[in-house]
Design an enzyme around this catalytic site. Sequence first.
Site, mmCIF file in Angstrom:
data_model
loop_
_atom_site.group_PDB
_atom_site.id
_atom_site.type_symbol
_atom_site.label_atom_id
_atom_site.label_comp_id
_atom_site.label_asym_id
_atom_site.label_seq_id
_atom_site.Cartn_x
_atom_site.Cartn_y
_atom_site.Cartn_z
ATOM 1 N N TYR A 43 -58.772 81.080 26.761
ATOM 2 C CA TYR A 43 -59.224 79.971 28.115
ATOM 3 C C TYR A 43 -58.959 78.660 27.657
ATOM 4 O O TYR A 43 -58.516 77.890 28.339
ATOM 5 C CB TYR A 43 -60.494 80.737 28.323
ATOM 6 N N LYS B 177 -56.378 76.231 29.561
ATOM 7 C CA LYS B 177 -56.842 74.892 30.199
ATOM 8 C C LYS B 177 -56.403 73.638 29.521
ATOM 9 O O LYS B 177 -56.384 72.439 30.094
ATOM 10 C CB LYS B 177 -58.570 75.117 30.240
HETATM 11 N N1 LIG Z 1 -67.326 78.278 37.628
HETATM 12 C C1 LIG Z 1 -67.235 77.618 36.403
HETATM 13 O O1 LIG Z 1 -68.271 77.270 35.803
HETATM 14 C C2 LIG Z 1 -66.073 76.859 36.214
HETATM 15 C C3 LIG Z 1 -66.059 75.956 34.987
HETATM 16 C C4 LIG Z 1 -64.813 75.341 34.565
HETATM 17 C C5 LIG Z 1 -63.664 75.781 35.376
HETATM 18 N N2 LIG Z 1 -63.727 76.766 36.327
HETATM 19 C C6 LIG Z 1 -62.353 76.797 36.981
HETATM 20 O O2 LIG Z 1 -62.571 76.718 38.127
HETATM 21 C C7 LIG Z 1 -61.492 77.576 38.873
HETATM 22 C C8 LIG Z 1 -61.888 78.392 40.131
HETATM 23 O O3 LIG Z 1 -63.004 79.322 39.807
HETATM 24 P P1 LIG Z 1 -64.205 79.548 40.404
HETATM 25 O O4 LIG Z 1 -65.377 79.051 39.238
HETATM 26 O O5 LIG Z 1 -64.419 78.906 41.630
HETATM 27 O O6 LIG Z 1 -64.239 81.140 40.306
HETATM 28 P P2 LIG Z 1 -64.203 82.281 41.329
HETATM 29 O O7 LIG Z 1 -64.103 83.666 40.620
HETATM 30 O O8 LIG Z 1 -65.356 82.242 42.430
HETATM 31 O O9 LIG Z 1 -62.617 82.175 42.282
HETATM 32 C C9 LIG Z 1 -61.547 82.281 41.677
HETATM 33 C C10 LIG Z 1 -60.682 82.624 42.778
HETATM 34 O O10 LIG Z 1 -59.198 82.698 42.271
HETATM 35 C C11 LIG Z 1 -58.821 84.055 42.750
HETATM 36 N N3 LIG Z 1 -57.823 84.541 41.714
HETATM 37 C C12 LIG Z 1 -58.158 84.882 40.545
HETATM 38 N N4 LIG Z 1 -56.775 85.147 39.990
HETATM 39 C C13 LIG Z 1 -55.868 84.986 40.692
HETATM 40 C C14 LIG Z 1 -54.378 85.252 40.835
HETATM 41 N N5 LIG Z 1 -53.810 85.765 39.707
HETATM 42 N N6 LIG Z 1 -53.727 85.095 41.901
HETATM 43 C C15 LIG Z 1 -54.351 84.618 43.097
HETATM 44 N N7 LIG Z 1 -55.719 84.435 43.102
HETATM 45 C C16 LIG Z 1 -56.269 84.718 41.840
HETATM 46 C C17 LIG Z 1 -60.012 84.947 42.690
HETATM 47 O O11 LIG Z 1 -59.630 86.133 43.350
HETATM 48 C C18 LIG Z 1 -61.048 84.082 43.183
HETATM 49 O O12 LIG Z 1 -61.248 84.100 44.505
HETATM 50 C C19 LIG Z 1 -61.000 78.342 37.992
HETATM 51 O O13 LIG Z 1 -59.757 77.822 37.477
HETATM 52 C C20 LIG Z 1 -61.873 78.304 36.788
HETATM 53 O O14 LIG Z 1 -61.248 78.688 35.565
HETATM 54 C C21 LIG Z 1 -64.891 77.203 36.693
#
Ligand SMILES: NC(=O)c1ccc[n+]([C@@H]2O[C@H](COP(=O)([O-])OP(=O)(O)OC[C@H]3O[C@@H](n4cnc5c(N)ncnc54)[C@H](O)[C@@H]3O)[C@@H](O)[C@H]2O)c1
Length: 254
Positions: free
Chosen positions: A158, A162
């Site tokens: 990861y 990123k």
């Molecule tokens: N939640 C956190 O603490 C956090 C922190 C840092 C970064 N992020 C990043 O934020 C972004 C959004 O994540 P989130 O936290 O909202 O999580 P989440 O799981 O709620 O949402 C992610 C969405 O992406 C979709 N998805 C995953 N793989 C996919 C693919 N191959 N094709 C199409 N859709 C796909 C999932 O179905 C889901 O609806 C991600 O890139 C994650 O790495 C999240």
Amino acid sequence: MNSSGLEGSSVVVTGGGSGIGRAAALRFAGEGANVVVADINADAAKAVVAEIEAAGGTAVAATGDLSDQAVADEVVATAVTTFGGLDVLVNNAGIMDSMSAAADVSDAEWERVIRVNLTAPFLLTRAALPHMLAKGKGAIVNTASEAGLRGSAAGAAYTASKHGLVGLTRSVAVMYRDSGIRANAIAPGGTKTGITVQADPTAHGPQIVGRYMGNIGRAAEADEQAAAIVFLASDAASNINGVVLPVDNGWAAV
Ligand SMILES: NC(=O)c1ccc[n+]([C@@H]2O[C@H](COP(=O)([O-])OP(=O)(O)OC[C@H]3O[C@@H](n4cnc5c(N)ncnc54)[C@H](O)[C@@H]3O)[C@@H](O)[C@H]2O)c1
């Protein structure tokens, strides 16, 4: 046209079915943008489209695994054919890893995390750029992570994905700045969403990462991330290009 410049624009939000992507899709629609909600989870994407429509906005769902070139092309084509072009691409879909340290990462985990978190944004960016170049304007916002800034926020796969996304953001920002296209990223800290981590708490990686978790501060609401995404995509950020904006309650400052 309101001051954001987003009214009537065509916006793709990947991972729009949940968490940060859902919140961003709702905010873009609230600005009057036409939104393609792209997600591998068809039901989730459709539910967000219904939510936007119920609030008087315009959206369409596009479903499939975005790490597949054909799906990425289809998502961009949906924006172009349905809404007459593509003004904003938000590469937000992503998956966590198992917090594994490099020696413990399987080939399958490495390939999948890099494919979804880094290759998919590249495929979508490559498909989107010709449409933005044709208009002489466009904005790309990538959802990176605190793990794109430091080595203590996730596992090796990861963290590498990123950091790679940060590099892609900066490259696009430089290569296309004279073409009217901006590329920026947010680096979320801990955020309350549906993202899941399956980690063995006794393994080396999770043990090390766990030592630093005391620094992360208050977890954000998904909408706090979405607000930063919409700002970076809007005309209010017209001279902001190539930045990685931490939205992390100060974690990056610790
Ligand atoms: N939640 C956190 O603490 C956090 C922190 C840092 C970064 N992020 C990043 O934020 C972004 C959004 O994540 P989130 O936290 O909202 O999580 P989440 O799981 O709620 O949402 C992610 C969405 O992406 C979709 N998805 C995953 N793989 C996919 C693919 N191959 N094709 C199409 N859709 C796909 C999932 O179905 C889901 O609806 C991600 O890139 C994650 O790495 C999240």
